[in-house]
Design an enzyme around this catalytic site. Structure first.
Site, PDB file in Angstrom:
ATOM      1  N   LYS A 266       0.850  -1.198   0.066  1.00  0.00           N
ATOM      2  CA  LYS A 266       0.098   0.005  -0.001  1.00  0.00           C
ATOM      3  C   LYS A 266       0.936   0.940   0.082  1.00  0.00           C
ATOM      4  O   LYS A 266       1.556   1.446   0.868  1.00  0.00           O
ATOM      5  CB  LYS A 266      -0.971  -0.021   1.202  1.00  0.00           C
ATOM      6  CG  LYS A 266      -1.837   1.288   1.501  1.00  0.00           C
ATOM      7  CD  LYS A 266      -2.642   1.173   2.561  1.00  0.00           C
ATOM      8  CE  LYS A 266      -3.384   2.611   2.848  1.00  0.00           C
ATOM      9  NZ  LYS A 266      -4.116   2.626   4.048  1.00  0.00           N
ATOM     10  N   ASP A 271      -2.752  10.133   3.888  1.00  0.00           N
ATOM     11  CA  ASP A 271      -4.028   9.870   3.915  1.00  0.00           C
ATOM     12  C   ASP A 271      -4.787  10.813   4.761  1.00  0.00           C
ATOM     13  O   ASP A 271      -4.711  10.521   6.165  1.00  0.00           O
ATOM     14  CB  ASP A 271      -4.156   8.205   4.639  1.00  0.00           C
ATOM     15  CG  ASP A 271      -5.425   7.817   4.709  1.00  0.00           C
ATOM     16  OD1 ASP A 271      -6.394   8.670   4.018  1.00  0.00           O
ATOM     17  OD2 ASP A 271      -5.857   6.808   5.398  1.00  0.00           O
ATOM     18  N   LYS A 278     -10.425  12.734   8.213  1.00  0.00           N
ATOM     19  CA  LYS A 278     -10.143  12.279   9.518  1.00  0.00           C
ATOM     20  C   LYS A 278     -10.009  13.506  10.413  1.00  0.00           C
ATOM     21  O   LYS A 278      -9.923  14.768  10.104  1.00  0.00           O
ATOM     22  CB  LYS A 278      -8.552  11.716   9.381  1.00  0.00           C
ATOM     23  CG  LYS A 278      -8.361  10.390   8.593  1.00  0.00           C
ATOM     24  CD  LYS A 278      -6.734   9.782   8.774  1.00  0.00           C
ATOM     25  CE  LYS A 278      -6.906   8.386   8.000  1.00  0.00           C
ATOM     26  NZ  LYS A 278      -7.328   7.349   8.755  1.00  0.00           N
ATOM     27  N   ASP A 289       1.546   5.992   5.878  1.00  0.00           N
ATOM     28  CA  ASP A 289       0.432   5.065   5.293  1.00  0.00           C
ATOM     29  C   ASP A 289       1.284   4.480   3.891  1.00  0.00           C
ATOM     30  O   ASP A 289       0.224   3.778   3.293  1.00  0.00           O
ATOM     31  CB  ASP A 289      -0.655   5.916   4.872  1.00  0.00           C
ATOM     32  CG  ASP A 289      -2.112   5.209   4.915  1.00  0.00           C
ATOM     33  OD1 ASP A 289      -2.032   3.982   5.683  1.00  0.00           O
ATOM     34  OD2 ASP A 289      -3.203   5.431   4.421  1.00  0.00           O
ATOM     35  N   ASP A 348     -12.284   7.056   3.501  1.00  0.00           N
ATOM     36  CA  ASP A 348     -11.231   6.898   4.138  1.00  0.00           C
ATOM     37  C   ASP A 348     -10.884   5.377   4.439  1.00  0.00           C
ATOM     38  O   ASP A 348      -9.490   4.795   4.684  1.00  0.00           O
ATOM     39  CB  ASP A 348     -11.345   7.128   5.592  1.00  0.00           C
ATOM     40  CG  ASP A 348     -10.174   7.398   6.387  1.00  0.00           C
ATOM     41  OD1 ASP A 348      -9.083   7.430   5.911  1.00  0.00           O
ATOM     42  OD2 ASP A 348     -10.051   7.837   7.693  1.00  0.00           O
ATOM     43  N   GLU A 350      -9.475   3.904   1.941  1.00  0.00           N
ATOM     44  CA  GLU A 350      -9.013   3.749   0.653  1.00  0.00           C
ATOM     45  C   GLU A 350      -7.866   2.890   0.145  1.00  0.00           C
ATOM     46  O   GLU A 350      -7.551   2.347  -0.916  1.00  0.00           O
ATOM     47  CB  GLU A 350      -8.381   5.254   0.026  1.00  0.00           C
ATOM     48  CG  GLU A 350      -6.747   5.283   0.895  1.00  0.00           C
ATOM     49  CD  GLU A 350      -6.626   5.130   2.357  1.00  0.00           C
ATOM     50  OE1 GLU A 350      -7.679   5.477   3.030  1.00  0.00           O
ATOM     51  OE2 GLU A 350      -5.829   4.934   2.912  1.00  0.00           O
ATOM     52  N   ARG A 352      -7.931  -0.261   0.808  1.00  0.00           N
ATOM     53  CA  ARG A 352      -8.308  -1.587   0.265  1.00  0.00           C
ATOM     54  C   ARG A 352      -8.808  -1.394  -1.327  1.00  0.00           C
ATOM     55  O   ARG A 352      -8.861  -2.388  -1.766  1.00  0.00           O
ATOM     56  CB  ARG A 352      -9.542  -2.169   1.329  1.00  0.00           C
ATOM     57  CG  ARG A 352     -10.451  -1.304   1.269  1.00  0.00           C
ATOM     58  CD  ARG A 352     -11.589  -1.481   2.548  1.00  0.00           C
ATOM     59  NE  ARG A 352     -10.743  -1.271   3.636  1.00  0.00           N
ATOM     60  CZ  ARG A 352     -11.411  -1.430   4.882  1.00  0.00           C
ATOM     61  NH1 ARG A 352     -12.725  -1.915   4.988  1.00  0.00           N
ATOM     62  NH2 ARG A 352     -10.756  -1.103   6.065  1.00  0.00           N
TER      63      ARG A 352
HETATM   64  N1  BES Z   1      -4.477   4.179   7.004  1.00  0.00           N
HETATM   65  C1  BES Z   1      -5.730   4.126   7.663  1.00  0.00           C
HETATM   66  C2  BES Z   1      -5.497   2.928   8.655  1.00  0.00           C
HETATM   67  C3  BES Z   1      -4.617   3.246   9.866  1.00  0.00           C
HETATM   68  C4  BES Z   1      -4.934   4.376  10.802  1.00  0.00           C
HETATM   69  C5  BES Z   1      -3.511   2.707  10.081  1.00  0.00           C
HETATM   70  C6  BES Z   1      -4.284   4.601  11.912  1.00  0.00           C
HETATM   71  C7  BES Z   1      -2.540   2.858  11.253  1.00  0.00           C
HETATM   72  C8  BES Z   1      -3.320   3.850  12.050  1.00  0.00           C
HETATM   73  C9  BES Z   1      -6.763   3.712   6.741  1.00  0.00           C
HETATM   74  O1  BES Z   1      -6.740   3.913   5.433  1.00  0.00           O
HETATM   75  C10 BES Z   1      -8.315   3.959   7.365  1.00  0.00           C
HETATM   76  O2  BES Z   1      -8.375   5.067   7.180  1.00  0.00           O
HETATM   77  N2  BES Z   1      -8.775   3.034   7.744  1.00  0.00           N
HETATM   78  C11 BES Z   1     -10.018   3.330   8.377  1.00  0.00           C
HETATM   79  C12 BES Z   1     -11.034   2.289   7.778  1.00  0.00           C
HETATM   80  C13 BES Z   1     -12.464   2.697   8.118  1.00  0.00           C
HETATM   81  C14 BES Z   1     -12.911   3.724   7.298  1.00  0.00           C
HETATM   82  C15 BES Z   1     -13.368   1.309   7.644  1.00  0.00           C
HETATM   83  C16 BES Z   1      -9.943   3.052   9.936  1.00  0.00           C
HETATM   84  O3  BES Z   1      -9.277   2.350  10.076  1.00  0.00           O
HETATM   85  O4  BES Z   1     -10.674   3.897  10.559  1.00  0.00           O
HETATM   86 ZN    ZN Z   2      -5.017   4.637   4.745  1.00  0.00          ZN
HETATM   87 MN    MN Z   3      -7.787   5.956   5.293  1.00  0.00          MN
END
Ligand code: BES
Ligand code: ZN
Ligand code: MN
Length: 495
Positions: A266, A271, A278, A289, A348, A350, A352
Site C-alpha cells: 500500500k 491519507d 480524518k 500510510d 477513508d 482507500e 483496500r
Molecule cells: N491508513 C488508515 C489505517 C490506519 C489508521 C493505520 C491509523 C494505522 C493507524 C486507513 O486508510 C483507514 O483510514 N482505515 C479506516 C477504515 C475505516 C474507514 C473502515 C480506519 O481504520 O478507521
Molecule cells: Zn490509509
Molecule cells: Mn484511510
C-alpha cells in the site's frame, strides 16, 4: 558501520566500548564476560553483588575503565532469563547495546558473540542476530536535524571470537545480516520521510533506481495509463490530489525458479481520509500510510543483492488520499480492474480500494502467491497494539513461513481469522460490493474486501499495525520500524 570478526581474546582487542553480557540472576559471570571480569579485577561481579545490575533483557550498565585492558568503557548488556533465551533475544540485546554505544559516541566497538556459548545456537545465527540487532538498534532518522553530531558515530563494530573454527560461519551470518539490516533501515528512511518529499512520483523514482541497479523489469503507469489499464479504483482514490498517482511494477526473474510470488505494498503517501475526513489527531502520522510500499521496495533491494530462487513481482499502487474539487464522494461507484463495481461507502477506506486493483492485476499475471502489506486499519492497531502486525492468510504453510521469517527479523506477527460470515456487512445495495462493513471486526472486514479480488490464488495480507511505533523500543526508535521488509526477504531466501 563496518562489521568484521577477529579471532582472539576480548581483553586484548582495543576499542572505545567493549560489549559483554550477562543472564538474569547469574551471580558470577562465566565465559567471555567472566574473562573480562577477571581482567577488570571483578568489577562486573561487584556490580552484580551491589544489585546495580540484574541482567534483564536489554538492561545496560557502563563501566569506565582505567587501563586494565585496552578498552575505554565496558558495556554490560542483560540477556534476560536463560530459559527464554534465543536468537530474538540476541538481536534485542545487541540492539540495546548498539543504541547505547551511539549515545556514548563510541567510534570503535568490540562485542562478544551473544549466545555463542549456548548449546543449540549456531554461530551463524548468533552473528546474524548480533549484527542485525546492531544495525536496527543504532538506527535514527536524522535527515532534518541540523545540529552537529547527528551522524552515527560508530565506525567499526567487531565481533571478537576465540574459536577460529567458528569464524567462517560468523562471517557468513554477518554478511547476510548486513543486507537484511540495511534493507530494513532503508525502509525506515523512506517511511519516515515526510509526504512533502515522498509522494507517488517519488516512490516511482525509487523503484526505477532499484530496477536500474539490479536489472529488474520495471513498469510505471501514470494517471492516464492507470485509467487506460482499467484500474478504476486507484484512479478514483487519486482524484483528490493534484499530484499524480503511479502504479509501480518491478520484476525479478530467478533463472530456473518454478515459483512466482507477487508482493503488493500500500503506497498511500498521505491519507487525509478524503471527504470522509480524518480528525486532526487521526491525520497526524498518515505520512506513514505508505509503509507497505516502503517494505516492498526495500525487500526488492535485498532481492537484488541476495538473488533468491523465486520469481518476484513487486507492485505498488501509489496515491495521495485528499479532499479537492475533483475528489470522490461517499456513495460514488467505480469499476475495478477485474470488472467488479465498488461503492465507496467511506473514502477513508482507500487502502483496500487501491489494493483491490493491484491484487487483481497480480492474479492476472498468473502468480502462485500474492502477499500484500498495508497499514490498512486502525482496528488492527486497537486489537494488537503497535508491536504486532496481523496476518490473514489462506494457506497455512505460507502463513507459518511468513511468521517465522518475521521472527528472524525481530518482527512479531499474529495470525488473524478470515471469517467469511462477516462478509455480509460488505454487501452494497447498489454495487457488487462496498468498501466498508461493520466497525466491529474492522481488520477482518478489510481483509475480506481485499480477498474478494484475489480469487483462488494463495494469499497473505499483513495488516501492518507495527509499521510505526510511538516510543523507543530495543529494535527501533520512535517512528517507522520497517516491519514487513525483513519478513519478505527471509521468506524469499527460505524458498
Ligand atoms: N491508513 C488508515 C489505517 C490506519 C489508521 C493505520 C491509523 C494505522 C493507524 C486507513 O486508510 C483507514 O483510514 N482505515 C479506516 C477504515 C475505516 C474507514 C473502515 C480506519 O481504520 O478507521
Ligand atoms: Zn490509509
Ligand atoms: Mn484511510
Amino acid at each position: 558501520m563496518d562489521f568484521s570478526v577477529v579471532c582472539g581474546s576480548l581483553t586484548e582487542q582495543p576499542s572505545d566500548v567493549l560489549i559483554v553480557n550477562l543472564f538474569q540472576g547469574v551471580k558470577s559471570p562465566g565465559g567471555g564476560t567472566g574473562a573480562v571480569d577477571k581482567a577488570l579485577n571483578g568489577m562486573i561481579s561487584e556490580l552484580i553483588k551491589d544489585d546495580d545490575f540484574e541482567g534483564k533483557l536489554g538492561e545496560i550498565a557502563v563501566i569506565r575503565l582505567s587501563g586494565q585492558i585496552p578498552v575505554k568503557k565496558a558495556l554490560l548488556v542483560g540477556l534476560g532469563k536463560s530459559e527464554s533465551f534465543g536468537l530474538s533475544e540476541v538481536m534485542r540485546a545487541s540492539a540495546a547495546a548498539a543504541r547505547k554505544c551511539r549515545e556514548l559516541k563510541a567510534e570503535n566497538v568490540t562485542s562478544i558473540l551473544h549466545g555463542g556459548g549456548i548449546a543449540g545456537l549456531p554461530a551463524f545465527g548468533c552473528a546474524k542476530a548480533v549484527v542485525q540487532g546492531a544495525i536496527l538498534g543504532a538506527y535514527e532518522y536524522t535527515r532534518f536535524k541540523t545540529e552537529d553530531g547527528k551522524a552515527n558515530p560508530i565506525r567499526s563494530f567487531t565481533i571478537v571470537e576465540m574459536d577460529a573454527d567458528k569464524l567462517p560461519e560468523i562471517e557468513r551470518g554477518m554478511r547476510l545480516a548486513e543486507v537484511i539490516g540495511d534493507c530494513v533501515v532503508w525502509a525506515r528512511d523512506v517511511i519516515n520521510e515526510p509526504s512533502n518529499f515522498v509522494n507517488p512520483p517519488h516512490l516511482a523514482k525509487l523503484a526505477q533506481e532499484i530496477a536500474g541497479e539490479y536489472k529488474f523489469g520495471c513498469k510505471i503507469l501514470d494517471r492516464k495509463a492507470i485509467e487506460k489499464a482499467g484500474m478504476g479504483l486507484i484512479a478514483a482514490v487519486s482524484r483528490g490530489s493534484e499530484i499524480e498517482p503511479r502504479f509501480i511494477e518491478l520484476k525479478y526473474d530467478a533463472p530456473g525458479a518454478s515459483k512466482t510470488v507477487a508482493i503488493v505494498g500500500k503506497g498511500v503517501t498521505f491519507d487525509a481520509g478524503g471527504y470522509s475526513l480524518k480528525s486532526g489527531d487521526g491525520m497526524y502520522g498518515m505520512k506513514d500510510d505508505m509503509s507497505g510500499a516502503g517494505a516492498v521496495l526495500a525487500a526488492m533491494r535485498a532481492v537484488g543483492k541476495l538473488k533468491p530462487n523465486v520469481n518476484v513481482i513487486a507492485l505498488v499502487p501509489a496515491v495521495e488520499n485528499l479532499i479537492g474539487a475533483r475528489a470522490i464522494h461517499p456513495g460514488d461507484i467505480f469499476k475495478s480492474y477485474n470488472g467488479k463495481t465498488v461503492e465507496v461507502a467511506n473514502t477513508d477506506a482507500e487502502g483496500r480500494l487501491i489494493l483491490a486493483d493491484a491484487v487483481a492485476y497480480a492474479k492476472d499475471q498468473g502468480v502462485d502467491e500474492i502477499i500484500d502489506l498495508a497499514t490498512l486499519t486502525g482496528a488492527c492497531v486497537t486489537a494488537l497494539g503497535r508491536q504486532i502486525s496481523g496476518l490473514f492468510c489462506t494457506k497455512d504453510e505460507l502463513a507459518e513461513s511468513l511468521i517465522r521469517g518475521g521472527a528472524a527479523s525481530g518482527e512479531t506477527i499474529w495470525r488473524m481469522p478470515i471469517f467469511e460470515d462477516y462478509r455480509e456487512s460488505l454487501k452494497s445495495d447498489v454495487a457488487d460490493i462496498k468498501n466498508t462493513g461493520s466497525r466491529e471486526g474492522g481488520a477482518i472486514n478489510g481483509a475480506l474486501f481485499i480477498k474478494d479480488f484475489v480469487g483462488d490464488v494463495a494469499w497473505a495480507h499483513l495488516d501492518l499495525a507495527s509499521a510505526t511505533i510511538d516510543k523507543d523500543i530495543d529494535l527501533a526508535k520512535k517512528g517507522a520500524t520497517g516491519a514487513g521488509a525483513g519478513m519478505l526477504i527471509e521468506y524469499f531466501i527460505s524458498l
